[in-house]
Design a protein around this motif. Structure first.
Motif, mmCIF file in Angstrom:
data_model
loop_
_atom_site.group_PDB
_atom_site.id
_atom_site.type_symbol
_atom_site.label_atom_id
_atom_site.label_comp_id
_atom_site.label_asym_id
_atom_site.label_seq_id
_atom_site.Cartn_x
_atom_site.Cartn_y
_atom_site.Cartn_z
ATOM 1 N N CYS A 1 0.851 -1.187 0.000
ATOM 2 C CA CYS A 1 0.000 0.000 0.000
ATOM 3 C C CYS A 1 0.887 1.237 0.000
ATOM 4 O O CYS A 1 1.869 1.297 0.759
ATOM 5 C CB CYS A 1 -0.909 0.016 1.223
ATOM 6 S SG CYS A 1 -2.141 -1.306 1.236
ATOM 7 N N VAL A 2 0.548 2.214 -0.830
ATOM 8 C CA VAL A 2 1.351 3.438 -0.956
ATOM 9 C C VAL A 2 0.441 4.642 -0.787
ATOM 10 O O VAL A 2 -0.600 4.749 -1.440
ATOM 11 C CB VAL A 2 2.078 3.491 -2.312
ATOM 12 C CG1 VAL A 2 2.934 4.752 -2.415
ATOM 13 C CG2 VAL A 2 2.948 2.247 -2.504
ATOM 14 N N ILE A 3 0.848 5.551 0.106
ATOM 15 C CA ILE A 3 0.041 6.737 0.433
ATOM 16 C C ILE A 3 0.852 7.988 0.114
ATOM 17 O O ILE A 3 1.950 8.170 0.647
ATOM 18 C CB ILE A 3 -0.358 6.750 1.934
ATOM 19 C CG1 ILE A 3 -1.227 5.530 2.267
ATOM 20 C CG2 ILE A 3 -1.105 8.029 2.283
ATOM 21 C CD1 ILE A 3 -0.468 4.350 2.817
ATOM 22 N N PRO A 4 0.345 8.869 -0.751
ATOM 23 C CA PRO A 4 1.055 10.106 -1.078
ATOM 24 C C PRO A 4 0.707 11.223 -0.106
ATOM 25 O O PRO A 4 -0.217 11.096 0.701
ATOM 26 C CB PRO A 4 0.541 10.433 -2.470
ATOM 27 C CG PRO A 4 -0.897 9.983 -2.414
ATOM 28 C CD PRO A 4 -0.900 8.749 -1.527
ATOM 29 N N ARG A 5 1.439 12.325 -0.185
ATOM 30 C CA ARG A 5 1.118 13.517 0.611
ATOM 31 C C ARG A 5 1.757 14.727 -0.044
ATOM 32 O O ARG A 5 2.873 14.635 -0.568
ATOM 33 C CB ARG A 5 1.641 13.368 2.044
ATOM 34 C CG ARG A 5 1.321 14.564 2.957
ATOM 35 C CD ARG A 5 1.942 14.408 4.334
ATOM 36 N NE ARG A 5 1.586 15.518 5.211
ATOM 37 C CZ ARG A 5 2.247 16.665 5.274
ATOM 38 N NH1 ARG A 5 3.309 16.877 4.511
ATOM 39 N NH2 ARG A 5 1.849 17.630 6.102
ATOM 40 N N LEU A 6 1.062 15.853 -0.019
ATOM 41 C CA LEU A 6 1.666 17.126 -0.391
ATOM 42 C C LEU A 6 2.331 17.714 0.846
ATOM 43 O O LEU A 6 1.973 17.388 1.975
ATOM 44 C CB LEU A 6 0.602 18.089 -0.921
ATOM 45 C CG LEU A 6 -0.221 17.603 -2.119
ATOM 46 C CD1 LEU A 6 -1.246 18.666 -2.519
ATOM 47 C CD2 LEU A 6 0.668 17.241 -3.299
ATOM 48 N N ARG A 7 3.282 18.593 0.654
ATOM 49 C CA ARG A 7 3.997 19.138 1.816
ATOM 50 C C ARG A 7 3.073 19.912 2.740
ATOM 51 O O ARG A 7 3.276 19.924 3.948
ATOM 52 C CB ARG A 7 5.175 20.000 1.357
ATOM 53 C CG ARG A 7 6.273 19.177 0.687
ATOM 54 C CD ARG A 7 7.637 19.792 0.813
ATOM 55 N NE ARG A 7 8.650 18.904 0.252
ATOM 56 C CZ ARG A 7 9.943 19.134 0.277
ATOM 57 N NH1 ARG A 7 10.405 20.254 0.840
ATOM 58 N NH2 ARG A 7 10.796 18.273 -0.250
ATOM 59 N N TYR A 8 2.049 20.541 2.180
ATOM 60 C CA TYR A 8 1.024 21.177 2.993
ATOM 61 C C TYR A 8 -0.339 20.632 2.588
ATOM 62 O O TYR A 8 -0.711 20.704 1.414
ATOM 63 C CB TYR A 8 1.050 22.699 2.853
ATOM 64 C CG TYR A 8 2.113 23.353 3.704
ATOM 65 C CD1 TYR A 8 1.929 23.518 5.074
ATOM 66 C CD2 TYR A 8 3.318 23.760 3.139
ATOM 67 C CE1 TYR A 8 2.910 24.087 5.866
ATOM 68 C CE2 TYR A 8 4.317 24.333 3.932
ATOM 69 C CZ TYR A 8 4.101 24.495 5.290
ATOM 70 O OH TYR A 8 5.079 25.055 6.076
ATOM 71 N N SER A 9 -1.055 20.074 3.543
ATOM 72 C CA SER A 9 -2.409 19.601 3.253
ATOM 73 C C SER A 9 -3.251 20.801 2.810
ATOM 74 O O SER A 9 -3.310 21.810 3.519
ATOM 75 C CB SER A 9 -3.034 18.967 4.505
ATOM 76 O OG SER A 9 -2.264 17.864 4.923
ATOM 77 N N PRO A 10 -3.897 20.722 1.659
ATOM 78 C CA PRO A 10 -4.585 21.889 1.084
ATOM 79 C C PRO A 10 -5.959 22.141 1.701
ATOM 80 O O PRO A 10 -6.978 22.132 1.016
ATOM 81 C CB PRO A 10 -4.682 21.522 -0.395
ATOM 82 C CG PRO A 10 -4.781 20.027 -0.400
ATOM 83 C CD PRO A 10 -3.917 19.560 0.750
ATOM 84 N N TYR A 11 -5.965 22.395 3.002
ATOM 85 C CA TYR A 11 -7.240 22.636 3.693
ATOM 86 C C TYR A 11 -7.994 23.809 3.075
ATOM 87 O O TYR A 11 -9.221 23.807 3.017
ATOM 88 C CB TYR A 11 -6.999 22.933 5.176
ATOM 89 C CG TYR A 11 -6.526 21.755 5.980
ATOM 90 C CD1 TYR A 11 -7.394 20.708 6.292
ATOM 91 C CD2 TYR A 11 -5.216 21.683 6.450
ATOM 92 C CE1 TYR A 11 -6.964 19.626 7.037
ATOM 93 C CE2 TYR A 11 -4.784 20.598 7.207
ATOM 94 C CZ TYR A 11 -5.659 19.574 7.495
ATOM 95 O OH TYR A 11 -5.231 18.500 8.236
ATOM 96 N N HIS A 12 -7.258 24.805 2.614
ATOM 97 C CA HIS A 12 -7.910 26.003 2.063
ATOM 98 C C HIS A 12 -8.673 25.687 0.784
ATOM 99 O O HIS A 12 -9.606 26.399 0.436
ATOM 100 C CB HIS A 12 -6.880 27.108 1.824
ATOM 101 C CG HIS A 12 -5.649 26.675 1.103
ATOM 102 N ND1 HIS A 12 -4.715 25.822 1.654
ATOM 103 C CD2 HIS A 12 -5.172 26.982 -0.138
ATOM 104 C CE1 HIS A 12 -3.726 25.626 0.801
ATOM 105 N NE2 HIS A 12 -3.979 26.302 -0.297
ATOM 106 N N HIS A 13 -8.295 24.639 0.076
ATOM 107 C CA HIS A 13 -9.068 24.199 -1.089
ATOM 108 C C HIS A 13 -10.145 23.188 -0.671
ATOM 109 O O HIS A 13 -11.247 23.195 -1.205
ATOM 110 C CB HIS A 13 -8.144 23.583 -2.127
ATOM 111 C CG HIS A 13 -7.156 24.544 -2.703
ATOM 112 N ND1 HIS A 13 -7.537 25.661 -3.429
ATOM 113 C CD2 HIS A 13 -5.807 24.578 -2.637
ATOM 114 C CE1 HIS A 13 -6.450 26.333 -3.798
ATOM 115 N NE2 HIS A 13 -5.390 25.696 -3.326
#
Length: 462
Positions: free
Chosen positions: A252-264
């Motif tokens: 299983c592979v889980i990606p992530r952006l450096r900042y979770s885009p809560y504002h979007h």
């Protein structure tokens, strides 16, 4: 309406109005079961934040079985309430907030404040809702404790912080330069007043000790996600069968952006005009994500390619947060060569941690750029790697602290070949890797028991 119900609700309503603060300080009568108020469930767009709560509840049930548990949640969306009710049928859930007068805004929360013996703040970053813990302590005088949080004062957005983050070593060096009066006044108040403060990483512990926090119990205590035992085998195993994922033959592979885009994420479904109202920090986060996403996630993609071509196994991409469903497709799957792509299963919907736990239990390994999916996997006995990004605070130090230092990687110091090399070790000897997980969890459980012992002591139960 019977008399008992009338009296209870009337007293609670009076407490909300602030008429009788003594009500909040009511002592436990002889023979009554202790009551623990757990403040947790910070959000439901992240299975890590969902999983903190059943993890803490499970530990309290196991090591303090004579206590009654009350949950004061932040958010219980995406089916998480149903999951908790099913998993903990005796659990009482109360809603409400704290008004400007420092008192509960609902009768049910006021009643919980009156009845509870100890307030426990669950795992999270930066002591979530610590103002509510302050209000509870001032209004009731009852014990407050903290159950495995991080307190990173140097990375992220805000005055004196570094939005680019850094390695764990770099963050520690920055924190040690801070003056011993750096803590905000309200946070210092509640940490000095707390009966116990368990830091889920030793960098937070080192920082708070340097800040001379006065909590009598100030120790390392693992993230409560590591106690999350709930599973949904019916749903999870059906998914595996439908997608041809065989036990021990997929990762299983889980990606992530450096900042979770809560504002979007919070603007989803709003008018286009509303979506343009972004703050400077929102725009800066977008810029960092745009600059780093491909360079970060290409390393996971390269590992996937090596794994599929070397073993013929399958890969399942899946989310820890809601936005990662699409992130996985864009950065992990779409750029893949055709011979690898046909061995990849895209989880195209969000899920709950109980289903994730069932699926992780059958995986060869879980490799995640987000912090909590590996913790779910460890509880199930499955090896897991954490690819840490410099903006993801210093909570990743916990991996070193509980003995998984070989399975945490700094993304800027790691490439796809290195990830695959470490994954090969697991693939060649999965029994040895699972034995390593058992050793990790044996140590974690000793710490978990110690955490609940502190709750018991605060409740004055021997």
């Amino acid at each position: 309406m019977n008399r008992r119900f009338f009296l209870k609700t009337s007293l609670a309503a009076t407490a909300v109005a602030g008429v009788s603060p003594k009500l909040f300080a009511a002592a436990r009568t002889a023979g009554r079961r202790p009551r623990i108020l757990l403040r947790n469930s910070w959000q439901s767009v992240n299975i890590g934040d969902i999983g903190h709560t059943p993890g803490a509840l499970r530990l309290l049930e196991e090591y303090f079985p004579e206590a009654d548990l009350i949950l004061w949640p932040g958010q219980l969306g995406h089916g998480s309430r149903d999951m908790l009710v099913k998993g903990f049928p005796k659990l009482r859930i109360v809603t409400g907030s704290v008004g400007t007068d420092g008192k509960p805004t609902t009768p049910e929360l006021a009643q919980a404040w009156s009845e509870t013996d100890v307030y426990v703040s669950g795992s999270g970053s930066g002591f979530p809702a610590h103002q509510h813990a302050v209000a509870f302590r001032k209004a009731t005088g009852k014990p407050v404790g903290v159950f495995g949080v991080s307190t990173d004062p140097v990375s992220g957005f805000g005055q004196g912080r570094d939005p680019e983050g850094g390695t764990l070593k770099q963050l520690r060096e920055q924190a040690l330069k801070l003056p011993p009066t750096h803590l905000a006044a309200d946070l210092r108040f509640i940490l000095d007043e707390a009966s116990f403060m368990f830091c889920r990483d030793t960098l937070s512990l080192e920082y708070l000790r340097a800040q001379k926090v006065k909590a009598p119990v100030l120790e390392f205590g693992p993230d409560s996600q590591l106690g999350m035992h709930l599973r949904d085998d019916e749903k999870g195993f059906a998914y595996l069968k439908a997608n041809g994922l065989e036990e021990g033959k997929f990762i299983c592979v889980i990606p992530r952006l450096r900042y979770s885009p809560y504002h979007h994420m919070r603007n989803a479904g709003l008018a286009e005009a509303a979506k343009t109202k972004l703050t400077e920090s929102d725009l800066a986060k977008d810029a960092i994500n745009a600059r780093t996403s491909e360079q970060d996630l290409s390393k996971l993609r390269e590992m996937m390619i090596s794994y599929v071509r070397a073993t013929g196994g399958k890969v399942m991409t899946c989310p820890e947060m809601t936005y990662q469903v699409e992130t996985a497709k864009e950065f992990l799957i779409d750029p893949l060569p055709a011979d690898v792509k046909r061995n990849v299963v895209w989880r195209n919907t969000y899920w709950l941690p109980d289903e994730a736990a069932s699926i992780y239990s059958k995986a060869l390994a879980v490799i995640s750029a987000d912090c909590h999916s590996p913790l779910i996997a460890y509880h199930q006995g499955t090896p897991a790697f954490y690819l840490r990004q410099p903006t993801d605070t210093w909570k990743g130090q916990m991996y070193h602290d509980f003995g998984a230092g070989r399975w945490i990687f700094e993304v800027d110091e790691t490439n796809g070949a290195q990830l695959w090399s470490r994954l090969q070790e697991v693939q060649r000897d999965p029994a040895k890797a699972r034995a390593q997980v058992k050793t990790i969890m044996d140590g974690v459980r000793k710490r978990q028991k110690r955490m609940v012992e502190a709750v018991r002591a605060a409740a004055n139960v021997t």
